[in-house]
Design an enzyme around this catalytic site. Structure first.
Site, short mmCIF file in Angstrom:
data_model
loop_
_atom_site.label_atom_id
_atom_site.label_comp_id
_atom_site.label_asym_id
_atom_site.label_seq_id
_atom_site.Cartn_x
_atom_site.Cartn_y
_atom_site.Cartn_z
N HIS A 101 0.83 -1.21 0.00
CA HIS A 101 0.00 0.00 0.00
C HIS A 101 0.87 1.25 0.00
O HIS A 101 0.59 2.21 -0.74
CB HIS A 101 -0.92 0.00 1.23
CG HIS A 101 -1.71 1.25 1.39
ND1 HIS A 101 -2.94 1.44 0.79
CD2 HIS A 101 -1.45 2.40 2.08
CE1 HIS A 101 -3.41 2.64 1.10
NE2 HIS A 101 -2.53 3.24 1.89
N GLU A 102 1.92 1.25 0.82
CA GLU A 102 2.80 2.42 0.86
C GLU A 102 3.56 2.57 -0.44
O GLU A 102 3.82 3.69 -0.89
CB GLU A 102 3.76 2.31 2.05
CG GLU A 102 3.07 2.26 3.40
CD GLU A 102 2.05 3.36 3.60
OE1 GLU A 102 2.26 4.48 3.08
OE2 GLU A 102 1.02 3.12 4.27
N HIS A 105 1.56 4.52 -2.80
CA HIS A 105 1.70 5.98 -2.68
C HIS A 105 2.95 6.48 -3.41
O HIS A 105 2.94 7.55 -4.02
CB HIS A 105 1.78 6.38 -1.21
CG HIS A 105 0.46 6.30 -0.50
ND1 HIS A 105 -0.69 6.88 -1.00
CD2 HIS A 105 0.10 5.72 0.68
CE1 HIS A 105 -1.69 6.67 -0.16
NE2 HIS A 105 -1.24 5.95 0.86
N HIS A 109 3.14 9.14 -6.50
CA HIS A 109 4.04 10.29 -6.53
C HIS A 109 4.84 10.31 -7.83
O HIS A 109 4.99 11.36 -8.47
CB HIS A 109 4.97 10.24 -5.32
CG HIS A 109 5.73 11.51 -5.10
ND1 HIS A 109 6.82 11.59 -4.26
CD2 HIS A 109 5.58 12.76 -5.62
CE1 HIS A 109 7.29 12.83 -4.25
NE2 HIS A 109 6.56 13.55 -5.07
#
Length: 231
Positions: A101-102, A105, A109
């Protein structure tokens, strides 16, 4: 007039409080359950994150261990992925799901995902607004200053916008995570079910936060309507 901190408008917050409590219980239950289920490949959350980052050529994105439980996050300011102690070295399905999940991100980006760019841009403003909104509003309520109350409400609307834009950011990161885990084979199809359960439960906490923010706004507007006029 009833006391400011013990007024009937608190009833407006009860459904949101119940939802928030339920969401926290869901995420704790799901994370606890799948933290005990180890992935067949036996790779850790940090190893999974590294493999996924490298898939997108993000070799320069470091992965650091951070203290706490479920304190995992990607920091766009220094392009660093932070994994909590329970995720970094764990080989569980829950840890791999959270790590992915991270990474989602980080991919957002890299690809200039518009909602993430907007959220990152408004974070400093929202931070100041959220700290001033309630003090200004209740000062206005106490001294019958409708202008202060209106400023407090406007500042809190910024908090609402932040919560609204956070929802697509978080849901998209989870969608990317699940797809990446399946495409790379880091988790099998049956294991992905567990990762989804953890990420879906985590998503509920963001929904609950948004609902709470709307309930708070409703309370402010109700109080403004009742006591926002000068004598």
């Amino acid at each position: 007039m009833f006391p400011l901190f013990f007024d009937p408008t608190f009833v407006l917050l009860i459904p949101a409080v119940i939802l928030a409590f339920w969401a926290q219980m869901k995420v704790k239950t799901a994370y606890s359950e799948y933290s005990r289920v180890l992935s067949r490949k036996g790779i850790s959350g940090a190893q999974a994150a590294r493999a996924l980052l490298d898939q997108f050529g993000m070799y320069n994105v470091p992965i650091q261990r951070v203290a706490g439980n479920l304190t995992d996050h990607y920091d766009p300011r220094d392009r660093t992925l932070h994994l909590s102690e329970g995720v970094f070295n764990s080989t569980s399905i829950a840890a791999i799901g959270v790590a992915a999940h991270e990474v989602g991100h980080a991919v957002q980006h890299q690809k200039n995902y518009a909602p993430l760019k907007f959220r990152n841009a408004v974070v400093p403003v929202v931070g100041v607004g959220s700290s001033l909104a309630f003090p200004l509003f209740f000062l206005g309520l106490l001294f019958r200053g409708p202008l202060l109350m209106d400023i407090g409400i406007l500042l809190f609307v910024g908090v609402i916008i932040f919560h609204l834009v956070t929802l697509p950011v978080e849901f998209d990161a989870s969608t990317r995570a699940v797809k990446l885990l399946g495409d790379t084979g880091i988790l099998g199809s049956d294991e992905i079910t567990g990762a989804k359960a953890v990420l879906n439960a985590a998503a509920l906490t963001y929904v609950a936060a948004a609902v709470m923010a709307f309930a708070q706004l409703a309370r402010l507007l109700f109080l403004r309507g009742m006591f926002g006029h000068r004598d």
